[in-house]
Design an enzyme around this catalytic site. Structure first.
Site, short mmCIF file in Angstrom:
data_model
loop_
_atom_site.label_atom_id
_atom_site.label_comp_id
_atom_site.label_asym_id
_atom_site.label_seq_id
_atom_site.Cartn_x
_atom_site.Cartn_y
_atom_site.Cartn_z
N GLU A 180 52.56 51.47 38.95
CA GLU A 180 51.48 51.50 38.31
C GLU A 180 50.23 52.42 38.83
O GLU A 180 50.14 52.41 39.99
CB GLU A 180 50.58 50.11 38.32
CG GLU A 180 49.36 49.83 37.23
CD GLU A 180 48.95 48.37 37.43
OE1 GLU A 180 48.69 47.63 38.58
OE2 GLU A 180 48.59 47.89 36.43
N GLU B 259 47.22 37.21 36.80
CA GLU B 259 47.33 38.19 35.81
C GLU B 259 47.40 39.52 36.53
O GLU B 259 46.09 39.98 37.28
CB GLU B 259 45.78 38.06 35.10
CG GLU B 259 45.88 38.52 33.79
CD GLU B 259 46.59 37.61 32.80
OE1 GLU B 259 47.77 37.95 32.47
OE2 GLU B 259 46.05 36.71 32.57
N CYS C 37 44.92 47.07 33.21
CA CYS C 37 46.42 46.40 33.61
C CYS C 37 47.45 46.49 32.24
O CYS C 37 48.51 46.84 32.79
CB CYS C 37 46.30 45.13 33.94
SG CYS C 37 45.32 43.97 32.81
N LYS D 238 34.79 34.93 43.30
CA LYS D 238 34.49 35.94 43.92
C LYS D 238 34.78 37.36 43.15
O LYS D 238 36.01 37.58 42.82
CB LYS D 238 35.31 36.15 45.11
CG LYS D 238 35.13 37.28 46.18
CD LYS D 238 35.96 37.60 47.15
CE LYS D 238 36.91 38.65 46.76
NZ LYS D 238 36.27 39.89 46.50
P1 NAI Z 1 43.40 43.91 44.80
O1 NAI Z 1 44.35 42.96 44.09
O2 NAI Z 1 43.38 44.09 45.90
O3 NAI Z 1 41.67 43.14 44.48
C1 NAI Z 1 41.71 42.22 43.50
C2 NAI Z 1 40.74 41.00 43.97
O4 NAI Z 1 41.46 40.46 44.95
C3 NAI Z 1 39.63 41.79 44.91
O5 NAI Z 1 38.46 40.89 44.34
C4 NAI Z 1 39.79 41.55 46.02
O6 NAI Z 1 38.72 41.38 47.22
C5 NAI Z 1 40.75 40.22 46.00
N1 NAI Z 1 41.90 40.09 47.32
C6 NAI Z 1 42.41 41.09 48.00
N2 NAI Z 1 43.03 40.57 48.92
C7 NAI Z 1 43.14 39.26 48.82
C8 NAI Z 1 43.88 38.26 49.47
N3 NAI Z 1 44.76 38.32 50.19
N4 NAI Z 1 43.51 37.07 48.89
C9 NAI Z 1 42.78 36.67 47.76
N5 NAI Z 1 42.07 37.69 47.32
C10 NAI Z 1 42.46 39.12 47.67
O7 NAI Z 1 43.21 45.23 44.03
P2 NAI Z 1 42.74 46.59 44.49
O8 NAI Z 1 43.26 46.76 46.23
O9 NAI Z 1 41.42 46.72 44.25
O10 NAI Z 1 43.54 47.74 43.54
C11 NAI Z 1 44.75 48.16 43.98
C12 NAI Z 1 45.71 48.26 42.89
O11 NAI Z 1 45.97 47.07 42.24
C13 NAI Z 1 44.98 49.19 41.96
O12 NAI Z 1 45.50 50.40 42.19
C14 NAI Z 1 45.92 48.78 40.82
O13 NAI Z 1 47.24 49.37 40.66
C15 NAI Z 1 46.09 47.50 40.87
N6 NAI Z 1 45.02 46.62 40.31
C16 NAI Z 1 45.13 45.95 39.09
C17 NAI Z 1 44.40 45.19 38.34
C18 NAI Z 1 44.98 44.68 37.16
O14 NAI Z 1 44.14 44.16 36.25
N7 NAI Z 1 46.29 44.23 36.93
C19 NAI Z 1 43.04 45.02 38.82
C20 NAI Z 1 42.79 45.80 40.10
C21 NAI Z 1 43.75 46.57 40.50
#
Ligand code: NAI
Ligand code: MG
Length: 482
Positions: free
Chosen positions: A386, A255, A289, A181
């Site tokens: 972050e 990750e 990240c 996804k």
């Molecule tokens: P997120 O962690 O909500 O989204 C990442 C992925 O997880 C997306 O595909 C989303 O649809 C999915 N997701 C969301 N809730 C889920 C659940 N309960 N179960 C399974 N999958 C789920 O990240 P978001 O909201 O886009 O960004 C929020 C913050 O997260 C950012 O401001 C940043 O600080 C951090 N972030 C860190 C990343 C990294 O590479 N470490 C990447 C993206 C965001």
């Protein structure tokens, strides 16, 4: 005298975006029920409408992946699987410009980065893992290592196609099939990748792509037909996934976030260091990240470095991501921009000093000027949380040990950078830093052969290299994952 840059926009004629997309299940595109828009964050133009996957779509995708695993994929030799991976890698190279333009349109990152970093690394990941497919018996991961079956993979929006490659390439090389996804704001390159799977004549159901939001991701995590989860995203969602699978026998690599320290000792080569600091925090709008988001400077050179950094930051070109001269593109979404603004306001309120160069930011789209905060202390939220944007927090230290202590004073432990002329100091510092990836006199360098992952709240397990293969194999040792 300074020269102005004339506009040098990359043409978008090479991409054709459909008005609406469905899911990619069992080798075909199937229509979705509900849809949501995906936009170009630089202009707010609606690019297309993406299907919001529900549990029945995930059920179908998992069923297709299970069937493909038992009937086809698990029966192929590693050599045959490798051929498909090589084929995918070559098609990705042939269509690299198309992917780069599409990624820039949907994500907002500069074409210079999609063209020169994201897409070449994507192809490199497929080539690298293609090479492993027929050599797993010799990878030191035990005799005849076995795939799990169906891997559920959930990826973020900061490196959309690259994170897909980090997930799909090792899964297929090790003999798993996948249900992936993409993130809600950046599904388009994953859907174009589905076309590449068709073009490569990958057997139906080996790769399935279900688009949607967090609820779609949760349906994948909770599906009983999935035996292995690979997730990249926020620490909050990572914790939710860890809780959801705690009482199951599902394996997972997570990750998650970071607050990387870039430590500069007083003997560092100044100009190279300033370049590395800029690359550490302003690459990909700071949506990284492993960004070097905390600059930790030895006090005796702090003033000189900050002065030069400000001069260098004044030369960062912020604007149209499709322009080949652009260094810093658009923030990926309105939500992310709000988060960056909020945390920066906290930095002001806590008493840190904010500085940005003069930038002409467009009214349309989501923009944030490159920013540094000096006078930051360890207790400040901008030194702990972050921000995931082009915002650097600067702290100082007097003794090397104090520098290490400050670097390690975070709930995360993903990356760190060390700047020093002395090899002995670099080795000493790297032995005392609690970070999964440590760069010396460089930053943000990636290679498919190099394992990547973190300590503490930065996650579980490693991706890439031999360690990354282990995470997709039942008896694979050394992954460090659940
Ligand atoms: P997120 O962690 O909500 O989204 C990442 C992925 O997880 C997306 O595909 C989303 O649809 C999915 N997701 C969301 N809730 C889920 C659940 N309960 N179960 C399974 N999958 C789920 O990240 P978001 O909201 O886009 O960004 C929020 C913050 O997260 C950012 O401001 C940043 O600080 C951090 N972030 C860190 C990343 C990294 O590479 N470490 C990447 C993206 C965001
Ligand atoms: Mg988008």
């Amino acid at each position: 005298m300074t020269f102005e840059y004339a506009p040098a926009p990359e043409s978008r004629a090479i991409v054709s975006i459909k008005p609406k997309y469905g899911h990619f299940i069992n080798g075909s595109f199937v229509s979705g029920k509900k849809h949501f828009p995906t936009i170009n964050p630089a202009t707010e133009e609606i690019l297309s409408h993406i299907a919001l996957g529900g549990t029945s779509d995930v059920d179908k995708a998992v069923a297709a992946a299970q069937k493909a695993y038992t009937k086809t994929w698990s029966k192929l030799s590693g050599k045959e699987r490798g051929k498909y991976l090589y084929r995918i890698a070559r098609i990705l190279q042939e269509r690299a410009r198309e992917f780069a333009v599409l990624e820039t349109l949907d994500n907002g990152k500069p074409i210079r980065e999609t063209r020169d970093i994201d897409i070449p690394l994507v192809a490199a990941h497929f080539f690298y893992h293609a090479g492993w497919a027929d050599k797993l018996d010799y990878a030191g991961l035990g005799h005849s290592p076995q795939a799990y079956g169906v891997a559920g993979q959930i990826i973020p929006w900061n490196f959309p196609l690259l994170m897909l490659a980090w997930k799909v390439a090792p899964a297929l090389a090790t003999g798993n099939t996948v249900v992936l996804k993409p993130a809600e704001t950046t599904s388009l390159t994953a859907l174009l990748f589905a076309e590449v799977c068709q073009q490569a004549e990958l057997p139906d159901g080996v790769v399935n792509i279900v688009t949607g939001d967090g609820s779609t991701g949760a349906a994948i995590v909770n599906h009983p037909g999935i035996h292995k989860i690979a997730f990249t995203g926020s620490t909050d969602v990572g914790k939710k996934i860890a809780r959801a699978i705690a009482s199951t026998d599902k394996k997972a690599t997570l990750e998650l976030g970071g607050k990387g320290a870039n430590i500069v000792f007083d003997d560092a080569p100044v100009d190279e260091t300033v370049e590395g600091i800029v690359n550490g925090i302003f690459f990909n709008q700071g949506h990284v990240c492993c960004a070097g988001s905390r600059l930790i400077l030895q006090e005796s050179i702090a003033e000189e470095i900050i002065e030069k950094l400000k001069v260098r930051m004044s030369k960062i070109r912020v604007g149209d991501p499709l322009d080949k001269n652009t260094d810093l593109g658009a923030i990926n979404s309105k939500e992310q921009l709000l988060k960056i603004k909020e945390l920066s306001a906290v930095g002001d309120a806590e008493g840190a000093d904010r500085w940005s160069p003069q930038c002409n930011l467009s009214d349309k789209g989501f923009w944030f000027a490159p920013t540094i905060f000096t006078g930051v202390t360890q207790a400040h939220r901008i030194a702990q949380e972050e921000i995931f944007g082009p915002v650097l927090s600067v702290l100082t230290f007097r003794t090397p040990q104090e520098g290490i202590d400050k670097a390690n004073n975070t709930p995360f432990g993903l990356s760190a950078g060390i700047w020093s002329e002395k090899g002995s100091r670099i080795f000493w510092a790297s032995q005392h830093l609690k970070a999964g990836v440590i760069w010396a006199n460089t930053f943000n360098k990636f290679d498919p052969a190099s394992p990547f992952g973190g300590y503490k709240e930065s996650g579980w397990g490693r991706e890439g290299g031999r360690h990354g293969l282990a995470a997709y194999l039942k008896n694979g040792k050394e992954s460090g994952a659940k």
